[in-house]
Design an enzyme around this catalytic site. Structure first.
Site, PDB file in Angstrom:
ATOM      1  N   SER A 122       0.835  -1.215   0.000  1.00  0.00           N
ATOM      2  CA  SER A 122       0.000   0.000   0.000  1.00  0.00           C
ATOM      3  C   SER A 122       0.867   1.263   0.000  1.00  0.00           C
ATOM      4  O   SER A 122       0.481   2.285  -0.577  1.00  0.00           O
ATOM      5  CB  SER A 122      -0.989   0.000   1.176  1.00  0.00           C
ATOM      6  N   ASN A 123       2.047   1.200   0.605  1.00  0.00           N
ATOM      7  CA  ASN A 123       2.938   2.365   0.534  1.00  0.00           C
ATOM      8  C   ASN A 123       3.485   2.545  -0.884  1.00  0.00           C
ATOM      9  O   ASN A 123       3.604   3.667  -1.365  1.00  0.00           O
ATOM     10  CB  ASN A 123       4.077   2.239   1.548  1.00  0.00           C
ATOM     11  N   ARG A 170      23.652 -13.858   3.189  1.00  0.00           N
ATOM     12  CA  ARG A 170      23.016 -12.537   3.118  1.00  0.00           C
ATOM     13  C   ARG A 170      23.750 -11.655   2.110  1.00  0.00           C
ATOM     14  O   ARG A 170      23.151 -10.914   1.357  1.00  0.00           O
ATOM     15  CB  ARG A 170      23.027 -11.882   4.511  1.00  0.00           C
ATOM     16  N   MET A 218      10.660  -6.763   4.380  1.00  0.00           N
ATOM     17  CA  MET A 218      10.841  -7.426   5.669  1.00  0.00           C
ATOM     18  C   MET A 218      12.166  -8.181   5.794  1.00  0.00           C
ATOM     19  O   MET A 218      12.223  -9.280   6.344  1.00  0.00           O
ATOM     20  CB  MET A 218       9.656  -8.371   5.927  1.00  0.00           C
ATOM     21  N   ARG A 219      13.246  -7.582   5.266  1.00  0.00           N
ATOM     22  CA  ARG A 219      14.589  -8.136   5.464  1.00  0.00           C
ATOM     23  C   ARG A 219      15.464  -7.019   6.001  1.00  0.00           C
ATOM     24  O   ARG A 219      15.360  -5.873   5.552  1.00  0.00           O
ATOM     25  CB  ARG A 219      15.216  -8.627   4.148  1.00  0.00           C
ATOM     26  N   ILE A 220      16.320  -7.379   6.934  1.00  0.00           N
ATOM     27  CA  ILE A 220      17.261  -6.380   7.438  1.00  0.00           C
ATOM     28  C   ILE A 220      18.449  -6.302   6.482  1.00  0.00           C
ATOM     29  O   ILE A 220      18.937  -7.336   6.011  1.00  0.00           O
ATOM     30  CB  ILE A 220      17.706  -6.752   8.873  1.00  0.00           C
ATOM     31  N   LEU A 221      18.850  -5.093   6.158  1.00  0.00           N
ATOM     32  CA  LEU A 221      19.961  -4.911   5.222  1.00  0.00           C
ATOM     33  C   LEU A 221      21.257  -4.692   5.998  1.00  0.00           C
ATOM     34  O   LEU A 221      21.303  -3.901   6.945  1.00  0.00           O
ATOM     35  CB  LEU A 221      19.663  -3.725   4.301  1.00  0.00           C
ATOM     36  N   HIS A 233       8.555   3.327   9.047  1.00  0.00           N
ATOM     37  CA  HIS A 233       8.327   2.534  10.264  1.00  0.00           C
ATOM     38  C   HIS A 233       6.975   2.963  10.828  1.00  0.00           C
ATOM     39  O   HIS A 233       6.704   4.165  10.930  1.00  0.00           O
ATOM     40  CB  HIS A 233       9.455   2.860  11.255  1.00  0.00           C
ATOM     41  N   ASP A 269      16.578   0.795  12.138  1.00  0.00           N
ATOM     42  CA  ASP A 269      15.552   1.755  12.561  1.00  0.00           C
ATOM     43  C   ASP A 269      16.148   2.943  13.324  1.00  0.00           C
ATOM     44  O   ASP A 269      15.415   3.672  14.014  1.00  0.00           O
ATOM     45  CB  ASP A 269      14.464   1.094  13.432  1.00  0.00           C
TER      46      ASP A 269
HETATM   47  C1  GAR Z   1       3.699  -0.681   6.783  1.00  0.00           C
HETATM   48  O1  GAR Z   1       2.866  -0.409   7.867  1.00  0.00           O
HETATM   49  C2  GAR Z   1       5.146  -0.347   7.130  1.00  0.00           C
HETATM   50  O2  GAR Z   1       5.266   0.780   7.952  1.00  0.00           O
HETATM   51  C3  GAR Z   1       5.557  -1.595   7.861  1.00  0.00           C
HETATM   52  O3  GAR Z   1       4.986  -2.643   7.136  1.00  0.00           O
HETATM   53  C4  GAR Z   1       3.775  -2.178   6.520  1.00  0.00           C
HETATM   54  C5  GAR Z   1       3.837  -2.497   5.043  1.00  0.00           C
HETATM   55  O4  GAR Z   1       2.612  -2.205   4.429  1.00  0.00           O
HETATM   56  N1  GAR Z   1       6.985  -1.694   7.932  1.00  0.00           N
HETATM   57  C6  GAR Z   1       7.629  -2.163   8.999  1.00  0.00           C
HETATM   58  O5  GAR Z   1       7.084  -2.596   9.989  1.00  0.00           O
HETATM   59  C7  GAR Z   1       9.150  -2.140   8.860  1.00  0.00           C
HETATM   60  N2  GAR Z   1       9.762  -2.201  10.176  1.00  0.00           N
HETATM   61  P1  GAR Z   1       2.489  -2.061   2.859  1.00  0.00           P
HETATM   62  O6  GAR Z   1       3.132  -3.322   2.249  1.00  0.00           O
HETATM   63  O7  GAR Z   1       1.007  -2.023   2.610  1.00  0.00           O
HETATM   64  O8  GAR Z   1       3.197  -0.812   2.435  1.00  0.00           O
END
Ligand code: GAR
Length: 205
Positions: free
Chosen positions: A15-16, A67, A92-95, A111, A150
């Protein structure tokens, strides 16, 4: 104004990513998305990109021995598309420092809380931690990515109230609406050359 080239890294719903695509299409950001990379082949974000004729590629971390090999594949793809700014959008992977150093000061993340709140947590774990803390406000943070997960310089934060009857879902939804405003805004500021990193602080010129 010259358009910058974005590489957007995703793992899920996207969604972002959609908010960034929409802002670009409305002419609000002098940028184009050069490539969307997902580490998950079933990420809905990929379909969102394809609907807008944006190139996509899946780079599955599980297909690599280390990695570093995974991150080298990401770097190769991003470099091939001459990306100016890497946007982590629910990636969702740490770089590792290896990747971060390659794109120093050119990686952003979003975040879903007011950092340093819920630092190192992700997704619903973040909202659960906020609710358990009893905080009256939450929000979202767009920040530059450094080796400290973060912990990089903060670009934009937007605040929402936490309500007494909030659940993880209701709080997540309120925060997400602000994420969709904050991320395009941060990218716009970067694209317009208005962000200056001074130590831990980001000055908006
Ligand atoms: C979002 O809420 C983003 O802030 C979070 O995952 C979601 C992804 O949503 N990110 C984290 O928690 C990273 N630490 P999206 O795929 O709909 O953009």
């Amino acid at each position: 104004m010259k358009k910058i080239r974005l590489g957007v890294l995703v793992s899920g719903r996207g969604s972002n990513l959609q908010a960034i695509i929409d802002a670009i299409e409305r002419g609000q950001i002098p940028a184009e998305i050069a490539i969307v990379i997902s580490n998950k082949s079933d990420a809905y974000a990929l379909q969102r990109a394809q609907k807008h004729n944006i190139p996509t590629v899946v780079i599955d971390h599980k297909a690599f021995a280390s990695r570093k090999d995974f991150e080298q594949a990401l770097i190769d793809e991003l470099d091939r598309h001459r990306v100016d700014l890497v946007c982590l959008a629910g990636f969702m992977r740490i770089l590792s420092p290896y990747f971060v150093e390659h794109y120093k000061n050119r990686i952003m993340n979003i975040h879903p809380a007011l950092l340093p709140v819920a630092k190192g947590l992700y997704g619903e774990h973040v909202h659960k931690a906020v609710l358990e803390s009893g905080a009256k406000f939450s929000g979202c943070t767009v920040h530059f990515v450094t080796e400290d997960v973060d912990g990089g310089p903060i670009i934009i934060q937007r605040v929402v109230p936490v309500k007494d009857d909030d659940t993880v879902e209701s709080l997540a939804e309120r925060v997400l609406a602000e994420e969709h405003r904050a991320y395009p805004e941060a990218i716009r500021l970067f694209a317009e050359g208005k962000l200056e990193i001074v130590g831990r602080r980001v000055k908006i010129k």
